[in-house]
Design a protein around this motif. Sequence first.
Motif, PDB file in Angstrom:
ATOM      1  N   ARG A 144       0.839  -1.201   0.000  1.00 20.35           N
ATOM      2  CA  ARG A 144       0.000   0.000   0.000  1.00 20.35           C
ATOM      3  C   ARG A 144       0.881   1.261   0.000  1.00 20.35           C
ATOM      4  N   HIS A 145       1.878   1.228   0.866  1.00 20.81           N
ATOM      5  CA  HIS A 145       2.718   2.414   1.070  1.00 20.81           C
ATOM      6  C   HIS A 145       3.562   2.760  -0.155  1.00 20.81           C
ATOM      7  N   SER A 146       4.294   1.772  -0.651  1.00 16.56           N
ATOM      8  CA  SER A 146       5.302   2.143  -1.650  1.00 16.56           C
ATOM      9  C   SER A 146       4.896   1.811  -3.083  1.00 16.56           C
ATOM     10  N   ILE A 147       3.777   1.102  -3.271  1.00 16.88           N
ATOM     11  CA  ILE A 147       3.312   0.837  -4.639  1.00 16.88           C
ATOM     12  C   ILE A 147       2.013   1.587  -4.908  1.00 16.88           C
ATOM     13  N   ARG A 148       0.995   1.298  -4.108  1.00 17.36           N
ATOM     14  CA  ARG A 148      -0.308   1.895  -4.422  1.00 17.36           C
ATOM     15  C   ARG A 148      -0.278   3.408  -4.195  1.00 17.36           C
ATOM     16  N   ASP A 149       0.179   3.822  -3.039  1.00 16.97           N
ATOM     17  CA  ASP A 149       0.246   5.268  -2.783  1.00 16.97           C
ATOM     18  C   ASP A 149       1.492   5.880  -3.408  1.00 16.97           C
ATOM     19  N   GLY A 150       2.585   5.150  -3.353  1.00  9.93           N
ATOM     20  CA  GLY A 150       3.854   5.689  -3.834  1.00  9.93           C
ATOM     21  C   GLY A 150       4.506   6.524  -2.749  1.00  9.93           C
ATOM     22  N   VAL A 151       5.824   6.607  -2.821  1.00  7.91           N
ATOM     23  CA  VAL A 151       6.547   7.378  -1.800  1.00  7.91           C
ATOM     24  C   VAL A 151       7.067   8.675  -2.405  1.00  7.91           C
ATOM     25  N   ARG A 152       7.038   9.692  -1.599  1.00 15.16           N
ATOM     26  CA  ARG A 152       7.433  11.015  -2.052  1.00 15.16           C
ATOM     27  C   ARG A 152       8.957  11.147  -1.973  1.00 15.16           C
ATOM     28  N   LEU A 153       9.595  11.364  -3.108  1.00 13.43           N
ATOM     29  CA  LEU A 153      11.066  11.416  -3.131  1.00 13.43           C
ATOM     30  C   LEU A 153      11.593  12.573  -2.294  1.00 13.43           C
ATOM     31  N   SER A 154      10.852  13.669  -2.276  1.00 13.08           N
ATOM     32  CA  SER A 154      11.346  14.844  -1.541  1.00 13.08           C
ATOM     33  C   SER A 154      11.492  14.530  -0.053  1.00 13.08           C
ATOM     34  N   ALA A 155      10.692  13.579   0.434  1.00 10.86           N
ATOM     35  CA  ALA A 155      10.763  13.252   1.850  1.00 10.86           C
ATOM     36  C   ALA A 155      11.922  12.306   2.151  1.00 10.86           C
ATOM     37  N   LEU A 156      12.558  11.786   1.090  1.00 12.26           N
ATOM     38  CA  LEU A 156      13.607  10.785   1.275  1.00 12.26           C
ATOM     39  C   LEU A 156      14.967  11.306   0.831  1.00 12.26           C
ATOM     40  N   GLU A 157      15.014  12.602   0.598  1.00 16.97           N
ATOM     41  CA  GLU A 157      16.183  13.235  -0.016  1.00 16.97           C
ATOM     42  C   GLU A 157      17.505  12.725   0.546  1.00 16.97           C
ATOM     43  N   SER A 158      17.610  12.678   1.865  1.00 13.38           N
ATOM     44  CA  SER A 158      18.906  12.348   2.448  1.00 13.38           C
ATOM     45  C   SER A 158      19.264  10.884   2.224  1.00 13.38           C
ATOM     46  N   ALA A 159      18.267  10.036   1.928  1.00 17.42           N
ATOM     47  CA  ALA A 159      18.547   8.610   1.741  1.00 17.42           C
ATOM     48  C   ALA A 159      18.796   8.245   0.281  1.00 17.42           C
ATOM     49  N   LEU A 160      18.505   9.152  -0.643  1.00 15.88           N
ATOM     50  CA  LEU A 160      18.590   8.797  -2.061  1.00 15.88           C
ATOM     51  C   LEU A 160      20.029   8.602  -2.514  1.00 15.88           C
ATOM     52  N   GLY A 161      20.925   9.383  -1.936  1.00 13.85           N
ATOM     53  CA  GLY A 161      22.341   9.258  -2.286  1.00 13.85           C
ATOM     54  C   GLY A 161      22.567   9.473  -3.770  1.00 13.85           C
ATOM     55  N   ALA A 162      23.439   8.639  -4.336  1.00 18.15           N
ATOM     56  CA  ALA A 162      23.830   8.791  -5.740  1.00 18.15           C
ATOM     57  C   ALA A 162      22.686   8.479  -6.690  1.00 18.15           C
ATOM     58  N   ASP A 163      21.596   7.886  -6.188  1.00 23.01           N
ATOM     59  CA  ASP A 163      20.485   7.515  -7.061  1.00 23.01           C
ATOM     60  C   ASP A 163      19.436   8.620  -7.205  1.00 23.01           C
ATOM     61  N   TYR A 196       9.716  26.528  -0.314  1.00 24.16           N
ATOM     62  CA  TYR A 196       8.761  25.670   0.390  1.00 24.16           C
ATOM     63  C   TYR A 196       9.504  24.864   1.434  1.00 24.16           C
ATOM     64  N   ILE A 197       8.743  24.227   2.315  1.00 26.77           N
ATOM     65  CA  ILE A 197       9.344  23.505   3.439  1.00 26.77           C
ATOM     66  C   ILE A 197       9.006  22.026   3.312  1.00 26.77           C
ATOM     67  N   ASP A 198      10.037  21.202   3.338  1.00 27.46           N
ATOM     68  CA  ASP A 198       9.869  19.769   3.177  1.00 27.46           C
ATOM     69  C   ASP A 198       9.462  19.094   4.484  1.00 27.46           C
ATOM     70  N   GLU A 199       9.111  17.809   4.364  1.00 30.45           N
ATOM     71  CA  GLU A 199       8.688  17.073   5.563  1.00 30.45           C
ATOM     72  C   GLU A 199       9.788  17.003   6.615  1.00 30.45           C
ATOM     73  N   ASP A 200      11.038  17.078   6.170  1.00 24.76           N
ATOM     74  CA  ASP A 200      12.145  17.035   7.140  1.00 24.76           C
ATOM     75  C   ASP A 200      12.588  18.444   7.539  1.00 24.76           C
ATOM     76  N   TRP A 201      11.742  19.431   7.286  1.00 19.31           N
ATOM     77  CA  TRP A 201      11.948  20.819   7.680  1.00 19.31           C
ATOM     78  C   TRP A 201      13.020  21.538   6.860  1.00 19.31           C
ATOM     79  N   ALA A 202      13.494  20.917   5.801  1.00 20.20           N
ATOM     80  CA  ALA A 202      14.430  21.616   4.924  1.00 20.20           C
ATOM     81  C   ALA A 202      13.667  22.697   4.165  1.00 20.20           C
ATOM     82  N   VAL A 203      14.260  23.880   4.083  1.00 15.59           N
ATOM     83  CA  VAL A 203      13.655  24.955   3.310  1.00 15.59           C
ATOM     84  C   VAL A 203      14.298  24.932   1.927  1.00 15.59           C
TER      85      VAL A 203
END
Length: 506
Positions: free
Chosen positions: A50-69, A464-471
Amino acid sequence: MNSGERISDMVGEDLNDAGERQVGHEDMTGVQWILQPRGTARVRGPQHFRHSIRDGVRLSALESALGADGNALRNLFPDGVARLWGSTPPVRERSDKVTALAGRKVGDEVLFYAGKKFVAKARVIGLFDNPALAEAVWGTDENQKTWQHIMALDEVAEFEVPAEPVLRGLGVPVPLRSLTLVGAEERLRFLDMVDPAVPARSKANPPSTGSGTGLSRNDLLRALANLKTHTREQGPSRHKPITLLWAIGRLATERKRMAEWQTFREEVGPLLRDFGLADSRVTPEYPFWHLRSSGLWDVEGIEDLKGPPAPSRLTEAGASAGFSRDAAKVLRRSLARAEAIGLICSTYLGGVDREALLDRVGLGGYASASGELPDGGDDVGRAPRRSRTSSQPVRDSQLVERIKVMYEHTCQVCGARVETQHSHYSEAAHIRGLGRPHHGPDRLSNLLCLCPNHHVEFDRLAIYIDEDWAVRRNSTGNVEYQLKRHADHVIEQEYLEYHRGLCGRG
Ligand SMILES: [Zn+2]
């Protein structure tokens, strides 16, 4: 560790023909099946799906984990919502899983398996090995492993088809317990058994919004992000995006969903002339007819056209057009509407005077986060927009004082404090504007203390302000600051989410 083992980034050409693959089996040559157990409730399978396929995950909220990808993923998912599925590292050196992980490729089709059925299929558009990302999306399992072998997916379709006959035919044990790769030829032999004519999703699995429509907010945004537009020398044609904004404006101002061709021509024609590309002819009949390909648009009164849509033919038929019922239903919800407007503007209307265009289609308030506050009169929307400032009057002056005192007039974005002769100066900014059309609440959790510059930038959607409070700066996505937060100041994420929607970052 996050990129050393990467199997492949993405293959642009595979992506481009992926959409045409349904035309016949000829074009399916080479496509393999990846049989993927969805996992039981014990291992949070349904939840992950449900989380990562049906709804999909927001990349902006995962910025620090994306790394080189990060760049590859952002390219694969231009609307910022990624469909991902992962596998933990294989335990044994040789297994079906090892073979499948090594042999799968971009372009392959994944079949999700649960309860002796295939429950969904999807196209692989990218493969990544990224433990940090996996952990951020799904956490870790009971052995502290994570689902680091990641597939990026598109064309997700949910359905229900008995899996047993197919698995037995393929000589795969039932129930399916392991990731298993099926070669292209074998797949072709069994393809018909897994290709239901009508996906059963709407019956079997109502969309997660629970709204009862066949279209979710994500579906709508994806369709908007994937509009087919003619690309001209100056960039993509603006006819469809402008028309869509006009149609959203109709819904927002509670006009009829469907517009007759005459009305359409009189209203959309001038918009195309004033906001279209300079070298583009004014042909409202094209978006009127061709927006049907978006899957969000109905044309009534005319079944089919031979050749290009001729205005005389549309007049003769008494044709009308507008959003489909499902799309209109989703767009009546405020967050979806804000996101749709933000997405259309930021994706297709780069060089356009957004304020002028939105004003013309009755969506003036969406050009800024504060919206329009009635200054005593009911002439909202007709106020001369150039003269409006970002500092809208705030209703509760005590709240304003509280937030300013709490932060001692320092800006939550940059930390600057504007000095005056005898004191300091700051502004209280609503995150979700009080004014029409946003109707945000007047409470502390919807307020920020900002310096005048950042108030204007926030209000006019430049930051704008991201979920991790980054402006972040909207034009580049770059992080410029971390939002400063007082321990006593609870800021509601839903208001920030709404603001991001307006920014086209929904
Ligand atoms: Zn500032």
